[in-house]
Scaffold this active site. Structure first.
Site, PDB file in Angstrom:
ATOM      1  N   GLU A 159       0.901  -1.278   0.074  1.00  0.00           N
ATOM      2  CA  GLU A 159       0.025  -0.004   0.080  1.00  0.00           C
ATOM      3  C   GLU A 159       0.855   1.394   0.144  1.00  0.00           C
ATOM      4  O   GLU A 159       0.705   2.147   0.874  1.00  0.00           O
ATOM      5  CB  GLU A 159      -0.783   0.039   1.028  1.00  0.00           C
ATOM      6  CG  GLU A 159      -1.810  -1.233   1.438  1.00  0.00           C
ATOM      7  CD  GLU A 159      -2.439  -1.495   2.757  1.00  0.00           C
ATOM      8  OE1 GLU A 159      -2.206  -0.473   3.624  1.00  0.00           O
ATOM      9  OE2 GLU A 159      -3.503  -2.443   2.914  1.00  0.00           O
ATOM     10  N   TYR A 217       5.780  15.738  13.946  1.00  0.00           N
ATOM     11  CA  TYR A 217       6.790  14.734  14.472  1.00  0.00           C
ATOM     12  C   TYR A 217       8.133  15.084  13.704  1.00  0.00           C
ATOM     13  O   TYR A 217       8.732  13.995  13.291  1.00  0.00           O
ATOM     14  CB  TYR A 217       6.480  13.333  14.238  1.00  0.00           C
ATOM     15  CG  TYR A 217       5.650  13.118  12.636  1.00  0.00           C
ATOM     16  CD1 TYR A 217       6.203  13.364  11.463  1.00  0.00           C
ATOM     17  CD2 TYR A 217       4.169  12.815  12.639  1.00  0.00           C
ATOM     18  CE1 TYR A 217       5.409  13.258  10.434  1.00  0.00           C
ATOM     19  CE2 TYR A 217       3.409  12.583  11.828  1.00  0.00           C
ATOM     20  CZ  TYR A 217       4.018  12.763  10.449  1.00  0.00           C
ATOM     21  OH  TYR A 217       3.291  12.645   9.445  1.00  0.00           O
ATOM     22  N   CYS A 265      -0.193  31.560  15.247  1.00  0.00           N
ATOM     23  CA  CYS A 265       0.204  31.946  16.497  1.00  0.00           C
ATOM     24  C   CYS A 265       0.795  30.880  17.249  1.00  0.00           C
ATOM     25  O   CYS A 265       0.306  30.556  18.166  1.00  0.00           O
ATOM     26  CB  CYS A 265      -1.139  32.748  17.160  1.00  0.00           C
ATOM     27  SG  CYS A 265      -1.389  34.196  16.408  1.00  0.00           S
TER      28      CYS A 265
END
Length: 463
Positions: free
Chosen positions: A320, A364, A391
């Protein structure tokens, strides 16, 4: 003190601190072909994508802008199709990486199947006319409505992820007199060498049914006895952005041993094995992804060897890829708004997008390659950080890069390898409308997803 300096002490002079900045590139304006879409080049100092100069695209569509090189996407899809067809395996494009009606059409045209993981992704696939029998449905918490839609559409397979889901699916199938084909998602306990948020096969996380606890075996036995679901195979996915097949080998060995145990205990021979995706791409020149042909040959050999050892027929293999097809085809174009020198540390270059169109760095620690897009010159490189306009101090697109010292507001910069998980994960944080997605090919461009407007945002706000 510079953030990259460190106090005197017993550190050897040739050992740099962990957060020392990278060295400047040999050529500031180079476009490494391992990172940028095929055909990307400079003309008159300007980046050209799909035969169209970056400034022309910015003028016509505005920025931030997701640009997708259609031929690059299609070529990578064909490479996976041909590589895995040569070993008798199927390729399901992982739609979560990037899915629009046009992209689904490209996937269909190039002979790939399609994975979706929500009712919304299934809706896009069906609206694009994708053959439902070539669709697989993923997800760790599929609702009754999503399962019903999948069964009604006749999707080719449903990857079940929990006992609650099996309960829901059996009720829905029984009501319709249907018997959908299913795979059990097995958690093998293999932890890919990747960020913890994208490692998906260790036991302590939300996906799948664990081998170690016996949950996977209980699910298999239950489905083998079901009148309302046809168990055809197992699914294993170990993580994302993976650059070797060592983890796949361990996972395949464990899944093959499980298949052998199922056969010995029940007499059932499952005919399909999906080893998932997670294949890495080059976000920077330091990344070294494997070629599709090498991946196909390696995974096929691993599965064949493990099944032979267990005395089993080799199941039909599938994989996949999502990022590996869409990621390198995408480039995000931004306009520089502010150039702020923090003396002794670095220069902060703020652009008109940020974490609303690319959350991966904040989420991450993803790394990217960025280059000046609208002009080239002879200015010396300056250590920079490419940041957005939101912000949040964590609103960073590229932590460490070198941009020309004469960079100024209004210049364009381009970030490579943003085809996967940028549009898909985009948000309206700070009420920024999401960027357009534009396809380029052979000197022509077209809108795949139009730019959102403030009117779009206000239309949903009912006061």
């Amino acid at each position: 003190m510079s953030r990259y300096a460190h106090p005197a002490g017993p550190r050897h002079a040739d050992v740099l601190p962990e957060d020392h900045p990278p060295a400047p590139p040999d050529v500031l304006y180079a476009l490494d072909p391992r990172v940028w879409p095929g055909g990307a080049h400079r003309a008159g100092g300007e980046i050209v994508l799909g035969g169209i100069p970056a400034a022309d695209l910015a003028r016509e569509y505005g920025t931030p802008l997701f640009i997708l090189d259609e031929e690059d996407f299609r070529a990578r899809a064909r490479e996976f199709r041909d590589s895995f067809a040569a070993v008798g395996a199927d390729v399901y494009y992982a739609g979560k990486a990037l899915l629009t009606k046009a992209v689904a059409g490209w996937v269909r045209d190039e002979g790939l199947k399609l994975d979706v993981c929500s009712g919304g992704e299934l809706a896009v696939a069906l609206a694009a006319g994708f053959p439902p029998e070539d669709i697989g449905l993923h997800g760790n918490n599929k609702s009754g409505a999503e399962l019903a839609r999948a069964v009604d559409a006749g999707v080719g397979r449903i990857i079940v992820d929990s006992f609650d889901e099996i309960d829901r699916l059996e009720r829905i199938a029984a009501d319709r007199g249907a018997r959908p084909r299913v795979l059990v998602r097995v958690t093998t306990g293999v932890e890919a060498h990747t960020h913890e948020f994208v490692a998906t096969a260790h036991d302590d996380q939300k996906f799948g049914l664990a081998l170690s606890t016996g949950a996977a075996e209980r699910a298999v036995r239950r489905l083998l006895e079901s009148d309302h679901a046809e168990l055809v195979g197992l699914h294993s996915h170990i993580g994302s952005q993976i650059f070797d097949t060592a983890g796949f080998e361990v996972a395949a060995r464990r899944v093959a041993a499980f298949l052998a145990r199922i056969h010995a205990d029940t007499g059932a021979t499952l005919s399909e094995l999906d080893l998932g995706g997670g294949l890495g791409i080059a976000y920077t020149p330091a990344d070294t992804p494997l070629a599709a042909k090498d991946i196909a040959q390696s995974l096929s050999a691993i599965v064949a060897r493990e099944c032979e050892a267990g005395g089993l027929p080799v199941p039909r293999l599938s994989v996949e890829p999502g990022r590996a097809v869409a990621g390198p085809a995408g480039v995000t174009l931004y306009t520089v708004g502010t150039v702020k020198d923090v003396e002794g540390i670095r220069t902060y270059v703020s652009v008109d997008g940020g974490m609303s169109d690319n959350i991966r760095t904040a989420l991450y620690g993803a790394e990217y390659t960025c280059a000046p897009a609208s002009r080239a010159g002879s200015a010396e490189p300056m250590l920079s950080r490419l940041v957005g306009k939101h912000c949040e101090s964590g609103d960073i697109i590229v932590n460490d890069l070198y941009l020309p010292r004469d960079l100024r507001p209004g210049d364009l910069v381009a970030v490579a390898a943003t085809g996967a998980y940028c549009h898909s994960m985009a948000s309206n944080y700070n009420h920024l409308p999401r960027p357009a997605v534009v396809a380029v090919r052979g000197g022509a461009s077209r809108t795949l997803v139009r730019r959102e407007t403030e009117e779009d945002l206000l239309r949903l706000d009912q006061g």
